[in-house]
Design a protein around this motif. Structure first.
Motif, PDB file in Angstrom:
ATOM      1  N   THR A 291       0.831  -1.209   0.000  1.00  0.00           N
ATOM      2  CA  THR A 291       0.000   0.000   0.000  1.00  0.00           C
ATOM      3  C   THR A 291       0.861   1.252   0.000  1.00  0.00           C
ATOM      4  O   THR A 291       0.599   2.208  -0.738  1.00  0.00           O
ATOM      5  CB  THR A 291      -0.932  -0.003   1.219  1.00  0.00           C
ATOM      6  OG1 THR A 291      -1.717  -1.196   1.217  1.00  0.00           O
ATOM      7  CG2 THR A 291      -1.855   1.203   1.190  1.00  0.00           C
ATOM      8  N   ARG A 292       1.904   1.255   0.834  1.00  0.00           N
ATOM      9  CA  ARG A 292       2.791   2.413   0.863  1.00  0.00           C
ATOM     10  C   ARG A 292       3.498   2.615  -0.467  1.00  0.00           C
ATOM     11  O   ARG A 292       3.688   3.745  -0.925  1.00  0.00           O
ATOM     12  CB  ARG A 292       3.817   2.239   1.978  1.00  0.00           C
ATOM     13  CG  ARG A 292       3.246   2.502   3.369  1.00  0.00           C
ATOM     14  CD  ARG A 292       4.205   2.107   4.440  1.00  0.00           C
ATOM     15  NE  ARG A 292       3.698   2.448   5.777  1.00  0.00           N
ATOM     16  CZ  ARG A 292       4.103   1.874   6.896  1.00  0.00           C
ATOM     17  NH1 ARG A 292       5.015   0.917   6.851  1.00  0.00           N
ATOM     18  NH2 ARG A 292       3.597   2.246   8.058  1.00  0.00           N
ATOM     19  N   GLU A 293       3.892   1.526  -1.116  1.00  0.00           N
ATOM     20  CA  GLU A 293       4.558   1.644  -2.415  1.00  0.00           C
ATOM     21  C   GLU A 293       3.629   2.274  -3.444  1.00  0.00           C
ATOM     22  O   GLU A 293       4.042   3.132  -4.245  1.00  0.00           O
ATOM     23  CB  GLU A 293       5.005   0.264  -2.887  1.00  0.00           C
ATOM     24  CG  GLU A 293       6.169  -0.306  -2.082  1.00  0.00           C
ATOM     25  CD  GLU A 293       6.531  -1.704  -2.524  1.00  0.00           C
ATOM     26  OE1 GLU A 293       5.844  -2.218  -3.439  1.00  0.00           O
ATOM     27  OE2 GLU A 293       7.480  -2.284  -1.966  1.00  0.00           O
ATOM     28  N   VAL A 294       2.358   1.874  -3.429  1.00  0.00           N
ATOM     29  CA  VAL A 294       1.407   2.458  -4.382  1.00  0.00           C
ATOM     30  C   VAL A 294       1.167   3.925  -4.063  1.00  0.00           C
ATOM     31  O   VAL A 294       1.067   4.767  -4.975  1.00  0.00           O
ATOM     32  CB  VAL A 294       0.082   1.660  -4.366  1.00  0.00           C
ATOM     33  CG1 VAL A 294      -0.943   2.303  -5.296  1.00  0.00           C
ATOM     34  CG2 VAL A 294       0.321   0.218  -4.783  1.00  0.00           C
ATOM     35  N   TYR A 295       1.083   4.275  -2.776  1.00  0.00           N
ATOM     36  CA  TYR A 295       0.934   5.683  -2.405  1.00  0.00           C
ATOM     37  C   TYR A 295       2.130   6.507  -2.900  1.00  0.00           C
ATOM     38  O   TYR A 295       1.965   7.606  -3.443  1.00  0.00           O
ATOM     39  CB  TYR A 295       0.797   5.821  -0.893  1.00  0.00           C
ATOM     40  CG  TYR A 295      -0.629   5.856  -0.394  1.00  0.00           C
ATOM     41  CD1 TYR A 295      -1.489   6.877  -0.778  1.00  0.00           C
ATOM     42  CD2 TYR A 295      -1.114   4.874   0.466  1.00  0.00           C
ATOM     43  CE1 TYR A 295      -2.791   6.913  -0.319  1.00  0.00           C
ATOM     44  CE2 TYR A 295      -2.421   4.902   0.928  1.00  0.00           C
ATOM     45  CZ  TYR A 295      -3.257   5.925   0.529  1.00  0.00           C
ATOM     46  OH  TYR A 295      -4.548   5.966   0.973  1.00  0.00           O
ATOM     47  N   GLN A 296       3.326   5.973  -2.718  1.00  0.00           N
ATOM     48  CA  GLN A 296       4.514   6.696  -3.171  1.00  0.00           C
ATOM     49  C   GLN A 296       4.513   6.871  -4.682  1.00  0.00           C
ATOM     50  O   GLN A 296       4.877   7.929  -5.204  1.00  0.00           O
ATOM     51  CB  GLN A 296       5.777   5.939  -2.723  1.00  0.00           C
ATOM     52  CG  GLN A 296       6.036   5.978  -1.230  1.00  0.00           C
ATOM     53  CD  GLN A 296       6.386   7.370  -0.746  1.00  0.00           C
ATOM     54  OE1 GLN A 296       6.883   8.205  -1.491  1.00  0.00           O
ATOM     55  NE2 GLN A 296       6.121   7.643   0.534  1.00  0.00           N
ATOM     56  N   ARG A 297       4.100   5.853  -5.397  1.00  0.00           N
ATOM     57  CA  ARG A 297       4.025   5.971  -6.859  1.00  0.00           C
ATOM     58  C   ARG A 297       2.960   6.978  -7.275  1.00  0.00           C
ATOM     59  O   ARG A 297       3.139   7.724  -8.239  1.00  0.00           O
ATOM     60  CB  ARG A 297       3.710   4.609  -7.465  1.00  0.00           C
ATOM     61  CG  ARG A 297       4.848   3.600  -7.363  1.00  0.00           C
ATOM     62  CD  ARG A 297       4.379   2.233  -7.793  1.00  0.00           C
ATOM     63  NE  ARG A 297       3.795   2.280  -9.126  1.00  0.00           N
ATOM     64  CZ  ARG A 297       3.015   1.329  -9.629  1.00  0.00           C
ATOM     65  NH1 ARG A 297       2.707   0.270  -8.892  1.00  0.00           N
ATOM     66  NH2 ARG A 297       2.521   1.429 -10.845  1.00  0.00           N
ATOM     67  N   ALA A 298       1.853   6.997  -6.541  1.00  0.00           N
ATOM     68  CA  ALA A 298       0.762   7.911  -6.907  1.00  0.00           C
ATOM     69  C   ALA A 298       1.161   9.365  -6.695  1.00  0.00           C
ATOM     70  O   ALA A 298       0.960  10.220  -7.573  1.00  0.00           O
ATOM     71  CB  ALA A 298      -0.494   7.574  -6.102  1.00  0.00           C
ATOM     72  N   ILE A 299       1.757   9.684  -5.540  1.00  0.00           N
ATOM     73  CA  ILE A 299       2.084  11.082  -5.245  1.00  0.00           C
ATOM     74  C   ILE A 299       3.288  11.571  -6.043  1.00  0.00           C
ATOM     75  O   ILE A 299       3.553  12.777  -6.080  1.00  0.00           O
ATOM     76  CB  ILE A 299       2.337  11.279  -3.735  1.00  0.00           C
ATOM     77  CG1 ILE A 299       3.525  10.429  -3.260  1.00  0.00           C
ATOM     78  CG2 ILE A 299       1.081  10.989  -2.937  1.00  0.00           C
ATOM     79  CD1 ILE A 299       3.845  10.576  -1.797  1.00  0.00           C
ATOM     80  N   SER A 300       4.011  10.656  -6.673  1.00  0.00           N
ATOM     81  CA  SER A 300       5.135  11.093  -7.516  1.00  0.00           C
ATOM     82  C   SER A 300       4.677  11.700  -8.839  1.00  0.00           C
ATOM     83  O   SER A 300       5.468  12.324  -9.539  1.00  0.00           O
ATOM     84  CB  SER A 300       6.061   9.905  -7.794  1.00  0.00           C
ATOM     85  OG  SER A 300       5.404   8.920  -8.570  1.00  0.00           O
ATOM     86  N   ASN A 301       3.397  11.531  -9.173  1.00  0.00           N
ATOM     87  CA  ASN A 301       2.855  12.080 -10.421  1.00  0.00           C
ATOM     88  C   ASN A 301       2.233  13.448 -10.140  1.00  0.00           C
ATOM     89  O   ASN A 301       1.018  13.583  -9.950  1.00  0.00           O
ATOM     90  CB  ASN A 301       1.809  11.124 -11.014  1.00  0.00           C
ATOM     91  CG  ASN A 301       2.394   9.782 -11.399  1.00  0.00           C
ATOM     92  OD1 ASN A 301       3.144   9.677 -12.357  1.00  0.00           O
ATOM     93  ND2 ASN A 301       2.071   8.762 -10.625  1.00  0.00           N
ATOM     94  N   MET A 302       3.065  14.461 -10.099  1.00  0.00           N
ATOM     95  CA  MET A 302       2.598  15.816  -9.819  1.00  0.00           C
ATOM     96  C   MET A 302       1.868  16.400 -11.024  1.00  0.00           C
ATOM     97  O   MET A 302       2.163  16.049 -12.166  1.00  0.00           O
ATOM     98  CB  MET A 302       3.776  16.717  -9.448  1.00  0.00           C
ATOM     99  CG  MET A 302       4.415  16.406  -8.117  1.00  0.00           C
ATOM    100  SD  MET A 302       5.840  17.474  -7.820  1.00  0.00           S
ATOM    101  CE  MET A 302       5.080  19.097  -7.971  1.00  0.00           C
ATOM    102  N   PRO A 303       0.902  17.304 -10.781  1.00  0.00           N
ATOM    103  CA  PRO A 303       0.236  17.977 -11.905  1.00  0.00           C
ATOM    104  C   PRO A 303       1.247  18.764 -12.737  1.00  0.00           C
ATOM    105  O   PRO A 303       2.234  19.285 -12.209  1.00  0.00           O
ATOM    106  CB  PRO A 303      -0.767  18.913 -11.207  1.00  0.00           C
ATOM    107  CG  PRO A 303      -0.993  18.293  -9.865  1.00  0.00           C
ATOM    108  CD  PRO A 303       0.308  17.651  -9.489  1.00  0.00           C
ATOM    109  N   PRO A 304       1.021  18.860 -14.044  1.00  0.00           N
ATOM    110  CA  PRO A 304       2.023  19.499 -14.909  1.00  0.00           C
ATOM    111  C   PRO A 304       2.078  21.011 -14.780  1.00  0.00           C
ATOM    112  O   PRO A 304       3.084  21.616 -15.150  1.00  0.00           O
ATOM    113  CB  PRO A 304       1.574  19.076 -16.317  1.00  0.00           C
ATOM    114  CG  PRO A 304       0.108  18.809 -16.179  1.00  0.00           C
ATOM    115  CD  PRO A 304      -0.105  18.298 -14.798  1.00  0.00           C
ATOM    116  N   VAL A 305       1.003  21.653 -14.320  1.00  0.00           N
ATOM    117  CA  VAL A 305       0.975  23.117 -14.217  1.00  0.00           C
ATOM    118  C   VAL A 305       0.578  23.512 -12.799  1.00  0.00           C
ATOM    119  O   VAL A 305      -0.085  22.760 -12.085  1.00  0.00           O
ATOM    120  CB  VAL A 305      -0.020  23.736 -15.233  1.00  0.00           C
ATOM    121  CG1 VAL A 305       0.461  23.523 -16.652  1.00  0.00           C
ATOM    122  CG2 VAL A 305      -1.416  23.145 -15.053  1.00  0.00           C
TER     123      VAL A 305
END
Length: 540
Positions: A291-305
């Motif tokens: 679960t933590r790994e998926v959270y880390q992967r998710a928050i690494s995708n920052m909005p482009p603007v």
């Protein structure tokens, strides 16, 4: 290039003649039925009768070993000559090697196979025929060596599966297991297919190694290319129904859903709804590390603007992450780190999120770390002041009984938003509740003196109610007059009239109370003359 002429005796047509015949329609001269009809059975029978007998080579007999040796030498010379002309043709090598095998000369046959592989080592047929020869003649070590070499040369699933089947057929289960393990390592994730994993797992099932089989199925569901794991999933479900339990079947279903979510987030990493669905799945499975790994992967995708509307769903990923660490994982230090990292990431000079500041501060309060909560809220007011932050911070300090802090916060609040009538009213109400009437009245006066107010009528009405509560009726009357100078709204007139009527009713009510008290006294004392005098006086 000139077109070759057809041989009349051969019965074949040239390419040009075939083209002419095919391109020109055939005209039927006579369409009337023949007097004698011929059946298909008759045509086939006549064709068989007219067939020429197959010409077969006669069996050659040798009288002595010398004659047989000359024959073998002649045949080898014919094969060698053929190889010199068409060495690229693998069928020639196969026939040559198989002939040597038929002569029971396995050494020469191996030499031919090796020569063939030097010409075309990528040819799968050569490797298979070579290995089959060794297996057929019972030379298993040599066959194993051929299979091993084929798996370095041919990194294909088919080659490794055949190698594994060979080892199983000869009872070498440990060797077969090592073969499959090597294949998984050497093929890599891109080359791994359903067939490889299913065969490996079925081997473990036959050996009653059920735990190993289950691990192989689960590994396959995680590593088979997305969208190509249907057979593995079906095989795993069948395995769990036969050997497992309800939990195992649920794990299989979770694995399939996990594969689908992986495919979705890989297609569009900025689709935060897919990440939310994926995270709910992992949280329900109970595996904290995953679960933590998926959270880390998710928050690494920052909005482009850097626009707030693009960040809203993204920030909720961080909020859910922090809540998960606090409520599910019970890791308070990691929760604090999540809030801290998220607050560092937001460009507060352009936009901010009051809810995130408040959640971080409330977490510190739950941890009985008031200084940390005050530090967070103070930083929020300094970097990105919001009305919600002021209200919550004042409420917290009020619950703690820190009146001076509340006054200081109201002052900061009004410095930031001097036109906010709500803030002025709440500040004055605070002083009124504390019994500081003069301070409350001074706050109302300061508020009225502001050049711009968002709701001046509401402020004056609150000021009037304040003076009425203090029974300062003359002050209240003056405030109504000031309010009417600002607006001529009907509601103001109605409120003013009700105020005046209420004062008259109050005075009359006090007088009636005095009248009834005197009358009761006169009746009790039986002084009826005085009672009549009091009634006449009240009537006047």
């Amino acid at each position: 290039m000139a077109m070759a002429e057809a041989d009349p005796a051969s019965g074949f047509l040239t390419k040009k003649e075939r083209h002419v015949r095919l391109s020109c329609p055939i005209r039927v001269k006579n369409k009337t039925p023949a007097p004698a009809q011929i059946t298909a059975e008759q045509i086939l029978r006549e064709a068989r009768e007219q067939q020429v007998a197959e010409i077969r080579a006669h069996n050659q007999k040798f009288t002595d070993a010398e004659e047989f040796g000359e024959h073998r030498l002649r045949r080898r010379q014919e094969f060698e000559a053929l190889i010199r002309r068409v060495s690229w043709n693998p069928s020639v090598w196969v026939r040559y090697a198989q002939w040597e095998e038929s002569q029971k000369d396995l050494a020469r046959a191996r030499s031919i196979w090796e020569r063939a592989l030097e010409v075309d080592y990528r040819n799968t047929t050569l490797w298979l025929k070579y290995a089959q020869m060794e297996m057929k003649n019972g030379v298993f070590n040599n066959a194993r060596n051929v299979w091993d070499r084929a798996g370095d040369c041919h990194l294909t699933v088919k080659a490794w599966v055949r190698y594994g089947h060979f080892e199983v057929k000869n009872g070498e289960v440990a060797r077969a297991r090592r073969c499959y393990e090597r294949s998984i390592k050497q093929l890599g994730e891109d080359g791994q297919t359903e067939e490889l994993f299913i065969t490996f797992a079925q081997l473990e099932e036959k050996c009653k190694e059920l735990e190993r089989a289950s691990c192989i199925y689960k590994y396959a569901l995680d590593h088979v290319p997305k969208g190509h794991g249907g057979k593995v999933f079906s095989a795993f479900v069948s395995y769990e129904k036969q050997y497992g339990n309800r939990e195992g079947i649920e794990d299989a279903i979770v694995g399939e859903r996990r594969s689908q979510y992986e495919e979705d987030v890989k297609k569009n990493p900025l689709n935060y709804d897919s990440w939310f669905d994926y995270l709910r799945l992992e949280e329900s499975s109970g595996n904290r590390q995953r679960t933590r790994e998926v959270y880390q992967r998710a928050i690494s995708n920052m909005p482009p603007v850097e626009e707030k509307r693009y960040w809203q769903r993204y920030i909720y990923l961080w909020i859910n992450y922090a809540l998960y660490e606090e409520l599910e994982a019970k890791d308070m230090e990691r929760t604090r780190e999540v809030y801290r990292d998220c607050l560092k990431l937001i460009p507060h000079r352009k936009f901010s999120f009051a809810e995130l500041w408040l959640l971080a501060a409330q977490f510190e309060i739950r941890q009985k770390h008031l200084s940390g909560a005050r530090s967070l809220l103070g930083t929020a007011i300094g970097m990105a002041p919001k009305e919600k932050i002021f209200k919550t911070y004042i409420e917290i300090e009020l619950q703690l009984g820190n009146i001076d802090s509340c006054r200081h916060l109201y002052e900061k609040y009004l410095e930031w938003a001097p036109a906010n009538c709500y803030a002025w009213i709440k500040y004055a109400d605070l002083e009124n509740e504390l019994g500081e009437t003069d301070r409350g009245r001074a706050i109302f006066e300061l508020a009225i003196a502001q050049p711009v107010l968002d709701m001046p009528e509401l402020l004056l009405k609150a000021y009037v109610d304040f003076e009425i509560f203090q029974e300062e009726h003359e002050r209240a009357r003056q405030l109504y007059e000031r309010l009417l100078n600002r607006t001529k709204h009907l509601n103001v007139w109605v409120s003013y009239a009700k105020f005046e009527a209420g004062l008259k009713v109050k005075v009359l009510g006090d007088t009636l109370d005095q009248f009834f008290s005197i009358i009761s006294f006169q009746i009790l004392s039986k002084d009826f003359k005085s009672l009549l005098s009091v009634c006449l006086l009240f009537a006047k």
